[in-house]
Design a protein around this motif. Structure first.
Motif, short mmCIF file in Angstrom:
data_model
loop_
_atom_site.label_atom_id
_atom_site.label_comp_id
_atom_site.label_asym_id
_atom_site.label_seq_id
_atom_site.Cartn_x
_atom_site.Cartn_y
_atom_site.Cartn_z
N ASN A 117 0.79 -1.10 0.18
CA ASN A 117 -0.07 0.09 -0.06
C ASN A 117 0.96 1.37 0.05
OD1 ASN A 117 -2.08 1.85 0.21
ND2 ASN A 117 -2.86 1.01 2.11
N LYS A 118 1.44 1.54 -1.10
CA LYS A 118 2.49 2.48 -1.32
C LYS A 118 1.83 4.08 -0.73
CE LYS A 118 5.98 4.36 -4.44
NZ LYS A 118 6.43 4.20 -5.91
N PHE A 119 0.65 4.18 -1.00
CA PHE A 119 0.16 5.55 -0.62
C PHE A 119 -1.18 5.21 0.23
CE2 PHE A 119 2.15 6.38 -4.68
CZ PHE A 119 3.21 7.36 -4.31
N PRO A 120 -1.03 4.81 1.36
CA PRO A 120 -2.33 4.99 2.25
C PRO A 120 -2.97 6.11 2.66
CG PRO A 120 -0.32 4.75 3.33
CD PRO A 120 0.26 4.77 2.15
N LEU A 121 -4.37 5.88 2.39
CA LEU A 121 -5.23 7.01 2.55
C LEU A 121 -5.97 6.98 4.03
CD1 LEU A 121 -6.28 7.75 -0.94
CD2 LEU A 121 -4.50 8.91 0.20
N THR A 122 -6.24 7.96 4.50
CA THR A 122 -7.34 8.02 5.98
C THR A 122 -8.74 7.48 5.12
OG1 THR A 122 -8.44 9.24 7.46
CG2 THR A 122 -7.87 10.45 5.37
N GLU A 123 -9.45 6.87 5.84
CA GLU A 123 -10.63 6.26 5.30
C GLU A 123 -11.88 7.38 5.91
OE1 GLU A 123 -10.62 1.62 5.22
OE2 GLU A 123 -11.20 2.18 7.08
N LEU A 124 -11.61 8.39 6.35
CA LEU A 124 -12.43 9.56 6.70
C LEU A 124 -12.75 10.39 5.52
CD1 LEU A 124 -10.87 11.01 9.96
CD2 LEU A 124 -13.21 9.80 9.84
N TYR A 125 -14.12 10.57 5.33
CA TYR A 125 -14.62 11.52 4.02
C TYR A 125 -14.24 12.58 4.23
CZ TYR A 125 -17.64 13.33 0.61
OH TYR A 125 -18.51 14.13 -0.16
N PHE A 126 -13.58 13.50 3.20
CA PHE A 126 -13.43 14.93 3.08
C PHE A 126 -13.13 15.37 1.90
CE2 PHE A 126 -9.18 13.27 3.70
CZ PHE A 126 -8.34 14.22 3.09
N ASN A 127 -13.38 16.70 1.51
CA ASN A 127 -13.11 17.38 0.27
C ASN A 127 -12.31 18.39 0.52
OD1 ASN A 127 -14.59 15.46 -1.48
ND2 ASN A 127 -16.38 16.26 -0.55
N SER A 128 -11.98 18.84 1.70
CA SER A 128 -10.99 20.18 1.69
C SER A 128 -10.26 19.92 3.14
CB SER A 128 -12.13 21.57 1.71
OG SER A 128 -12.80 21.34 2.98
N ASN A 129 -9.28 20.63 3.24
CA ASN A 129 -8.56 20.96 4.44
C ASN A 129 -9.45 21.11 5.74
OD1 ASN A 129 -6.23 20.48 2.72
ND2 ASN A 129 -5.60 22.73 3.02
#
Length: 209
Positions: A17-29
């Protein structure tokens, strides 16, 4: 655990998993900040159910203030501690507008001055948004580190300080998400799935068993 084992574990996570991402949903900082604040003592799944509706109406701090605390409460009521969380979010939005021009500050000190933002939340924001080499330690990271013997500590701050020392810089950016996801789906609290664990050969948990 020695450094040789640690590097092998990190390389396995990186390979899978080279670029693991948070599973939280968001579209902005700003939305990420709100999601992390809501996630305290709540699952990402429950937070996402709330925010996928809430984020249709809020994109920046002023949107929350226009919405008001009572309406905000109705949106986040299914998330634990919704009264204190809604109060902290409103206060945080005021500070962001009045002191930071509506932007998320990029220093730990300024982040931790926001109501409802502790060290873990600050680390997540610094790491995810600003790509700083911080390591957030939550219950999953704490458990996996102690169980595998990657590092051992009696509290999250002790674990964090040890990780900062032993984890090479090129792995720090993704460390939190690797260990969080591993703890959530494989190295679970009650029933760790050692039979399908891809770092089992380097984990020292089996010695205790």
């Amino acid at each position: 655990m020695n450094n040789n084992k640690r590097i092998k574990i990190l390389k396995i996570f990186q390979l899978n998993n080279k670029f693991p991402l948070t599973e939280l949903y968001f579209n902005s900082n700003f939305q990420l900040l709100i999601s992390v604040m809501l996630s305290a003592q709540a699952t990402d799944k429950n937070v996402n159910k709330v925010t996928k509706k809430l984020y249709n109406y809020i994109k920046e701090p002023k949107d929350i203030l226009l919405m008001g605390i009572n309406t905000l409460r109705t949106y986040i009521k299914s998330v634990g501690l919704y009264n204190i969380k809604s109060s902290n979010i409103i206060k945080t939005c005021h500070i962001l507008i009045n002191k930071h021009h509506g932007k998320i500050p990029n220093s730990r000190k300024q982040l931790e001055m926001l109501p409802g933002v502790g060290r873990k939340t600050a680390n997540v924001i610094l790491n995810t948004i600003f790509k700083k080499k911080t390591i957030a330690v939550d219950t999953h990271v704490f458990r996996v580190c102690n169980r595998t013997k990657f590092v051992i500590g009696s509290n999250v701050k002790e674990i964090e300080y040890k990780l900062i020392k032993v984890v090479p810089d090129n792995f720090k950016l993704n460390f939190h998400n690797w260990f969080l996801l591993h703890g959530r789906y494989i190295c679970q609290a009650k029933w760790p799935k050692c039979n399908i664990c891809n770092i089992n050969m380097y984990c020292e948990y089996h010695k205790k068993k």
